[in-house]
Design a protein around this motif. Sequence first.
Motif, PDB file in Angstrom:
ATOM      1  N   HIS A  15       1.063  19.340 -71.610  1.00  0.00           N
ATOM      2  CA  HIS A  15      -0.086  19.906 -71.249  1.00  0.00           C
ATOM      3  C   HIS A  15      -0.045  21.122 -70.506  1.00  0.00           C
ATOM      4  CE1 HIS A  15       0.248  17.198 -67.634  1.00  0.00           C
ATOM      5  NE2 HIS A  15      -0.814  18.152 -67.118  1.00  0.00           N
ATOM      6  N   ILE A  16      -1.139  21.970 -70.220  1.00  0.00           N
ATOM      7  CA  ILE A  16      -1.074  22.898 -69.197  1.00  0.00           C
ATOM      8  C   ILE A  16      -1.939  22.853 -68.346  1.00  0.00           C
ATOM      9  CG2 ILE A  16      -1.615  25.634 -68.974  1.00  0.00           C
ATOM     10  CD1 ILE A  16      -0.474  25.972 -71.765  1.00  0.00           C
ATOM     11  N   ALA A  17      -1.729  22.851 -67.028  1.00  0.00           N
ATOM     12  CA  ALA A  17      -2.593  22.582 -65.960  1.00  0.00           C
ATOM     13  C   ALA A  17      -3.120  23.719 -64.947  1.00  0.00           C
ATOM     14  CB  ALA A  17      -2.021  21.471 -65.066  1.00  0.00           C
ATOM     15  N   TRP A  18      -4.378  23.642 -64.709  1.00  0.00           N
ATOM     16  CA  TRP A  18      -5.064  24.852 -63.763  1.00  0.00           C
ATOM     17  C   TRP A  18      -5.393  24.330 -62.764  1.00  0.00           C
ATOM     18  CZ3 TRP A  18      -8.072  25.880 -68.764  1.00  0.00           C
ATOM     19  CH2 TRP A  18      -7.474  27.064 -69.577  1.00  0.00           C
ATOM     20  N   ARG A  19      -5.474  24.890 -61.704  1.00  0.00           N
ATOM     21  CA  ARG A  19      -5.696  24.477 -60.190  1.00  0.00           C
ATOM     22  C   ARG A  19      -7.240  24.817 -60.034  1.00  0.00           C
ATOM     23  NH1 ARG A  19      -4.043  27.798 -55.047  1.00  0.00           N
ATOM     24  NH2 ARG A  19      -4.965  26.630 -53.642  1.00  0.00           N
ATOM     25  N   ALA A  20      -8.058  23.774 -59.491  1.00  0.00           N
ATOM     26  CA  ALA A  20      -9.220  24.064 -58.685  1.00  0.00           C
ATOM     27  C   ALA A  20      -8.936  23.729 -57.243  1.00  0.00           C
ATOM     28  CB  ALA A  20     -10.309  23.136 -59.512  1.00  0.00           C
ATOM     29  N   LYS A  21      -9.730  24.522 -56.432  1.00  0.00           N
ATOM     30  CA  LYS A  21      -9.287  24.439 -55.112  1.00  0.00           C
ATOM     31  C   LYS A  21     -10.223  23.210 -54.383  1.00  0.00           C
ATOM     32  CE  LYS A  21     -13.174  27.525 -53.671  1.00  0.00           C
ATOM     33  NZ  LYS A  21     -13.506  28.786 -53.163  1.00  0.00           N
ATOM     34  N   PRO A  44      -7.273  18.786 -53.541  1.00  0.00           N
ATOM     35  CA  PRO A  44      -7.331  17.574 -52.695  1.00  0.00           C
ATOM     36  C   PRO A  44      -7.392  16.594 -53.589  1.00  0.00           C
ATOM     37  CG  PRO A  44      -9.598  18.886 -52.581  1.00  0.00           C
ATOM     38  CD  PRO A  44      -8.510  19.581 -53.379  1.00  0.00           C
ATOM     39  N   PRO A  45      -7.172  15.113 -53.133  1.00  0.00           N
ATOM     40  CA  PRO A  45      -6.678  15.158 -51.473  1.00  0.00           C
ATOM     41  C   PRO A  45      -5.054  15.399 -51.371  1.00  0.00           C
ATOM     42  CG  PRO A  45      -6.470  12.918 -52.871  1.00  0.00           C
ATOM     43  CD  PRO A  45      -7.076  13.943 -53.992  1.00  0.00           C
ATOM     44  N   GLY A  46      -4.373  15.614 -52.277  1.00  0.00           N
ATOM     45  CA  GLY A  46      -3.195  16.036 -51.985  1.00  0.00           C
ATOM     46  C   GLY A  46      -1.995  15.058 -51.988  1.00  0.00           C
ATOM     47  N   PHE A  47      -0.700  15.578 -51.777  1.00  0.00           N
ATOM     48  CA  PHE A  47       0.337  14.633 -51.978  1.00  0.00           C
ATOM     49  C   PHE A  47       0.616  14.101 -50.696  1.00  0.00           C
ATOM     50  CE2 PHE A  47       0.951  17.164 -55.774  1.00  0.00           C
ATOM     51  CZ  PHE A  47       1.128  16.042 -56.773  1.00  0.00           C
ATOM     52  N   ALA A  48       0.131  14.492 -49.554  1.00  0.00           N
ATOM     53  CA  ALA A  48       0.398  13.804 -48.244  1.00  0.00           C
ATOM     54  C   ALA A  48      -0.849  12.787 -47.770  1.00  0.00           C
ATOM     55  CB  ALA A  48       0.317  15.122 -47.078  1.00  0.00           C
ATOM     56  N   GLU A 101     -15.879  21.212 -61.221  1.00  0.00           N
ATOM     57  CA  GLU A 101     -17.074  21.025 -62.007  1.00  0.00           C
ATOM     58  C   GLU A 101     -17.469  21.959 -62.496  1.00  0.00           C
ATOM     59  OE1 GLU A 101     -19.770  19.294 -64.037  1.00  0.00           O
ATOM     60  OE2 GLU A 101     -18.150  18.103 -62.810  1.00  0.00           O
ATOM     61  N   ALA A 102     -17.290  23.179 -62.123  1.00  0.00           N
ATOM     62  CA  ALA A 102     -17.708  24.449 -62.492  1.00  0.00           C
ATOM     63  C   ALA A 102     -16.846  24.825 -63.952  1.00  0.00           C
ATOM     64  CB  ALA A 102     -17.776  25.834 -61.688  1.00  0.00           C
ATOM     65  N   PHE A 103     -15.307  24.542 -63.742  1.00  0.00           N
ATOM     66  CA  PHE A 103     -14.676  24.542 -64.742  1.00  0.00           C
ATOM     67  C   PHE A 103     -15.025  23.573 -66.051  1.00  0.00           C
ATOM     68  CE2 PHE A 103     -11.615  26.683 -61.914  1.00  0.00           C
ATOM     69  CZ  PHE A 103     -11.518  27.819 -62.757  1.00  0.00           C
ATOM     70  N   ARG A 104     -15.399  22.387 -65.575  1.00  0.00           N
ATOM     71  CA  ARG A 104     -15.483  21.419 -66.564  1.00  0.00           C
ATOM     72  C   ARG A 104     -17.114  21.649 -67.323  1.00  0.00           C
ATOM     73  NH1 ARG A 104     -18.572  17.348 -67.756  1.00  0.00           N
ATOM     74  NH2 ARG A 104     -17.645  15.519 -68.412  1.00  0.00           N
ATOM     75  N   PHE A 145      -4.751  13.810 -56.770  1.00  0.00           N
ATOM     76  CA  PHE A 145      -5.825  14.870 -57.108  1.00  0.00           C
ATOM     77  C   PHE A 145      -6.793  14.263 -58.221  1.00  0.00           C
ATOM     78  CE2 PHE A 145      -1.950  14.859 -59.949  1.00  0.00           C
ATOM     79  CZ  PHE A 145      -2.505  14.966 -61.043  1.00  0.00           C
ATOM     80  N   ASN A 146      -7.732  15.081 -58.333  1.00  0.00           N
ATOM     81  CA  ASN A 146      -9.071  14.771 -59.463  1.00  0.00           C
ATOM     82  C   ASN A 146      -8.417  15.604 -60.630  1.00  0.00           C
ATOM     83  OD1 ASN A 146     -10.093  12.578 -57.897  1.00  0.00           O
ATOM     84  ND2 ASN A 146     -11.355  14.244 -56.976  1.00  0.00           N
ATOM     85  N   ALA A 147      -8.504  14.862 -61.965  1.00  0.00           N
ATOM     86  CA  ALA A 147      -8.193  15.506 -63.282  1.00  0.00           C
ATOM     87  C   ALA A 147      -9.436  15.705 -64.179  1.00  0.00           C
ATOM     88  CB  ALA A 147      -7.063  15.114 -63.770  1.00  0.00           C
ATOM     89  N   VAL A 148      -9.477  16.614 -64.753  1.00  0.00           N
ATOM     90  CA  VAL A 148     -10.287  17.007 -66.147  1.00  0.00           C
ATOM     91  C   VAL A 148      -9.496  17.437 -67.361  1.00  0.00           C
ATOM     92  CG1 VAL A 148     -12.233  18.112 -67.215  1.00  0.00           C
ATOM     93  CG2 VAL A 148     -12.607  17.200 -64.796  1.00  0.00           C
ATOM     94  N   TYR A 149      -9.510  16.692 -68.360  1.00  0.00           N
ATOM     95  CA  TYR A 149      -8.783  17.084 -69.651  1.00  0.00           C
ATOM     96  C   TYR A 149      -9.795  17.487 -70.642  1.00  0.00           C
ATOM     97  CZ  TYR A 149      -5.312  14.538 -67.130  1.00  0.00           C
ATOM     98  OH  TYR A 149      -4.273  14.112 -65.951  1.00  0.00           O
ATOM     99  N   PHE A 150      -9.041  18.487 -71.515  1.00  0.00           N
ATOM    100  CA  PHE A 150      -9.837  18.938 -72.688  1.00  0.00           C
ATOM    101  C   PHE A 150      -8.872  19.571 -73.653  1.00  0.00           C
ATOM    102  CE2 PHE A 150     -10.368  22.394 -69.891  1.00  0.00           C
ATOM    103  CZ  PHE A 150     -10.099  23.581 -70.574  1.00  0.00           C
ATOM    104  N   ARG A 151      -9.120  19.463 -74.963  1.00  0.00           N
ATOM    105  CA  ARG A 151      -8.218  20.099 -75.947  1.00  0.00           C
ATOM    106  C   ARG A 151      -8.682  21.343 -76.627  1.00  0.00           C
ATOM    107  NH1 ARG A 151      -3.627  17.476 -77.127  1.00  0.00           N
ATOM    108  NH2 ARG A 151      -3.720  15.253 -76.541  1.00  0.00           N
ATOM    109  N   GLU A 152      -8.179  22.457 -76.688  1.00  0.00           N
ATOM    110  CA  GLU A 152      -8.628  23.693 -77.080  1.00  0.00           C
ATOM    111  C   GLU A 152      -8.511  23.307 -78.779  1.00  0.00           C
ATOM    112  OE1 GLU A 152      -6.467  26.132 -78.887  1.00  0.00           O
ATOM    113  OE2 GLU A 152      -4.810  24.671 -78.803  1.00  0.00           O
ATOM    114  N   PRO A 153      -9.268  24.185 -79.585  1.00  0.00           N
ATOM    115  CA  PRO A 153      -9.377  24.056 -81.077  1.00  0.00           C
ATOM    116  C   PRO A 153      -8.175  23.784 -81.696  1.00  0.00           C
ATOM    117  CG  PRO A 153     -11.015  25.633 -80.627  1.00  0.00           C
ATOM    118  CD  PRO A 153     -10.081  25.285 -79.313  1.00  0.00           C
ATOM    119  N   GLY A 154      -6.860  24.468 -81.200  1.00  0.00           N
ATOM    120  CA  GLY A 154      -5.696  24.322 -81.941  1.00  0.00           C
ATOM    121  C   GLY A 154      -4.792  22.866 -81.457  1.00  0.00           C
ATOM    122  N   GLY A 155      -5.288  22.210 -80.543  1.00  0.00           N
ATOM    123  CA  GLY A 155      -4.967  20.950 -80.002  1.00  0.00           C
ATOM    124  C   GLY A 155      -4.302  20.869 -78.854  1.00  0.00           C
TER     125      GLY A 155
END
Length: 116
Positions: free
Chosen positions: A18-24, A71-75, A30-33, A52-62
Motif C-alpha cells: 500500500h501507499i501511505a499518506w500522512r495526516a498531521k 499522533p499518538p506516535g512511536f514514543a 477526517e477531511a481526507f476521509r 497512529f490512526n489509519a483509514v484505508y481505501f482502494r482506487e479504481p485500479g485496486g
Amino acid sequence: MNAQPIGWGEGGSGTIHHIAWRAKDDEEQEAFRAKAEESRLLPTPVIDRQYFNAVYFREPGGMLFEIATDPPGFANDEPVEHLGEKIMLPAWFEPHRESIEKNLTPVEVRVLKGDV
C-alpha cells in the motif's frame, strides 16, 4: 488485437502492499476521509493502530491507500532515546510474539567510520 484484463498480483518481495499518506492529526485525517467518501472510494472507518490512526481505501485500479495520523506516535510506549532498541508490538500481536520474532531476519546496524 484484443486486450485481456490482468489479474491481481501476489504480494511478496519487491511488491507494494500500500501507499501511505500522512495526516498531521485526526481532523486532517477526517477531511481526507470525507474527500475519499465523496469520491466513492469507500474508505474504512478510522482504525486504531496503537502508534497512529489509519483509514484505508482502494482506487479504481485496486491500489490500496492509507491515510495515517502522526499522533499518538512511536514514543507512546517507550522513551524517544530508546526507540528501536527492542521489538515493540501492538497489544493484539503480543500473543504471537514468539512466532513473529522467530521469523524475523536479524538486523545488523552498521555505523560509518567517523560517525562513532
